[in-house]
Design a protein around this motif. Structure first.
Motif, PDB file in Angstrom:
ATOM      1  N   LYS A  93      -0.175  13.270  -2.997  1.00  0.00           N
ATOM      2  CA  LYS A  93      -0.237  12.896  -1.439  1.00  0.00           C
ATOM      3  C   LYS A  93       0.012  11.014  -1.452  1.00  0.00           C
ATOM      4  O   LYS A  93       0.612  10.642  -1.154  1.00  0.00           O
ATOM      5  N   ALA A  94      -0.737  10.518  -2.735  1.00  0.00           N
ATOM      6  CA  ALA A  94      -0.788   9.000  -2.138  1.00  0.00           C
ATOM      7  C   ALA A  94      -0.364   8.850  -3.141  1.00  0.00           C
ATOM      8  O   ALA A  94       0.540   7.572  -2.945  1.00  0.00           O
ATOM      9  N   ILE A  95       0.948   9.519  -3.813  1.00  0.00           N
ATOM     10  CA  ILE A  95       2.031   8.581  -4.541  1.00  0.00           C
ATOM     11  C   ILE A  95       3.271   8.415  -3.767  1.00  0.00           C
ATOM     12  O   ILE A  95       3.806   8.052  -3.438  1.00  0.00           O
ATOM     13  N   PHE A  96       3.175  10.205  -3.217  1.00  0.00           N
ATOM     14  CA  PHE A  96       4.005   9.617  -2.412  1.00  0.00           C
ATOM     15  C   PHE A  96       4.629   9.185  -1.014  1.00  0.00           C
ATOM     16  O   PHE A  96       5.397   9.216  -0.697  1.00  0.00           O
ATOM     17  N   ALA A  97       3.425   9.141  -1.196  1.00  0.00           N
ATOM     18  CA  ALA A  97       2.990   7.403  -0.394  1.00  0.00           C
ATOM     19  C   ALA A  97       3.689   7.060   0.391  1.00  0.00           C
ATOM     20  O   ALA A  97       3.882   6.213   0.829  1.00  0.00           O
ATOM     21  N   LYS A  98       4.063   6.282  -1.474  1.00  0.00           N
ATOM     22  CA  LYS A  98       4.210   4.887  -1.495  1.00  0.00           C
ATOM     23  C   LYS A  98       5.731   4.935  -2.227  1.00  0.00           C
ATOM     24  O   LYS A  98       6.409   3.821  -2.763  1.00  0.00           O
ATOM     25  N   LEU A  99       6.648   5.961  -1.482  1.00  0.00           N
ATOM     26  CA  LEU A  99       8.102   6.224  -1.828  1.00  0.00           C
ATOM     27  C   LEU A  99       8.596   5.109  -0.995  1.00  0.00           C
ATOM     28  O   LEU A  99       8.504   5.563   0.253  1.00  0.00           O
ATOM     29  N   ASP A 100       9.439   4.269  -1.458  1.00  0.00           N
ATOM     30  CA  ASP A 100      10.576   3.277  -0.771  1.00  0.00           C
ATOM     31  C   ASP A 100      10.808   3.899   0.202  1.00  0.00           C
ATOM     32  O   ASP A 100      12.260   4.981   0.545  1.00  0.00           O
ATOM     33  N   PRO A 101      10.314   3.736   1.972  1.00  0.00           N
ATOM     34  CA  PRO A 101      11.061   4.174   2.833  1.00  0.00           C
ATOM     35  C   PRO A 101      12.184   3.467   3.238  1.00  0.00           C
ATOM     36  O   PRO A 101      12.821   4.412   4.089  1.00  0.00           O
TER      37      PRO A 101
END
Length: 308
Positions: free
Chosen positions: A38-46
């Motif tokens: 969840k921590a890494i995928f929260a940083k996917l370029d919105p």
């Protein structure tokens, strides 16, 4: 951003013994694994999300064409999903199928009960809207499933979204997946693209660690499936992640993101400092920095086999 430009010194520090004990993130603490996910995928370029979703819909409309074009609309589509996690993508696939075929039987294999419960919530919503969709749950690994079930069972669609990495004998797992597909059915295995920074970095990292085990990339999956003399399609999607926090040793989120990228448990707490420095140098050297943000490509690929 060429990973091959990073050279390994012949005089590297001798800390092989201290890094040989680094632990698998998934096997050591599965709850923490999902936190890092969840921590890494929260940083996917919105800003890329609408285009990414549109590309996924386009790709899967094409992937499922063999099934959705079937003129027998009352035919029950049998789907097997392997290592589904909470079922987000699986549910998107099901929603594509029910647009043309209202009767879908979904057999779900997922070893983590908490993830199954999350999937079951989504499944309940789908079945309420589409009563013809039925689910069958197997809280176990794919290997355990094969031991307990007849391998003669066949499905119109077999999918594995980013789960192949966690199978000890991945080539055997692929062979078993292939054998479970009906004639004119579809096998889709989603993994990191061989063009991705994430996949290629992880392979380099494992070389530094002295391990010959790494995350399977799309070219490796294609190569193995080609031994079956089948036609393979590959659908690739670009994903950009902001991993700036990874380079802040005091950032809790950054440390979780680093653990996910390396697939190692508590890397900064367990790896020797010189090795940490070497790994982080490699990682930073292969990001794109813009306005103080370090962007990292985590492209994925759907490897698709359509049986005749």
């Amino acid at each position: 951003m060429n990973l091959d430009k990073f050279c390994f010194s012949a005089n590297r520090p001798t800390y092989k013994m201290s890094i040989s004990g680094l632990k698998s993130l998934y096997k050591e603490d599965v709850d923490y694994y999902f936190k890092t996910y969840k921590a890494i995928f929260a940083k996917l370029d919105p800003s890329s999300l609408p285009a990414l979703q549109a590309q996924w819909d386009k790709d899967w409309s094409e992937i499922l064409k063999n099934l959705t074009d079937n003129e027998d609309k009352n035919c029950e589509i049998r789907m097997l999903t392997i290592g589904s996690g909470e079922g987000y993508r699986d549910c998107m696939v099901i929603k594509h199928i029910v647009q043309s075929h209202p009767n879908v039987y979904v057999s779900v294999i997922e070893p983590i009960m908490d993830q199954v419960k999350l999937f079951q919530q989504k499944a309940g919503e789908i079945s309420e809207e589409h009563p013809g969709v039925k689910f069958d749950w197997h809280v176990k690994t794919f290997e355990q499933y094969l031991e307990e079930h007849q391998t003669s069972e066949r499905f119109h669609l077999v999918v594995a979204f980013h789960s192949l990495y966690y199978m000890d004998e991945w080539k055997m797992a692929l062979d078993n997946m292939y054998s479970m597909v009906e004639p004119n059915g579809i096998l889709t295995v989603t993994v990191s693209s061989d063009k991705s920074q994430f996949g290629r970095f992880n392979k380099k990292y494992r070389q530094m660690e002295g391990s010959d085990v790494h995350l399977q990339l799309s070219d490796e999956v294609c190569s193995h499936l080609m031994t079956k003399a089948v036609e393979i399609d590959k659908y690739q999607r670009v994903s950009l992640f902001d991993i700036t926090e990874v380079f802040d040793e005091y950032s809790e989120n950054g440390n979780m993101q680093l653990d996910f990228l390396l697939q190692r448990w508590r890397f900064r707490e367990t790896a020797p400092n010189p090795f940490q420095d070497e790994v982080l140098t490699l990682l930073k050297d292969n990001t794109t920095e813009k306005d103080g943000v370090h962007w990292f490509r985590g492209d994925e690929a759907d490897v698709v086999v359509k049986l005749q």
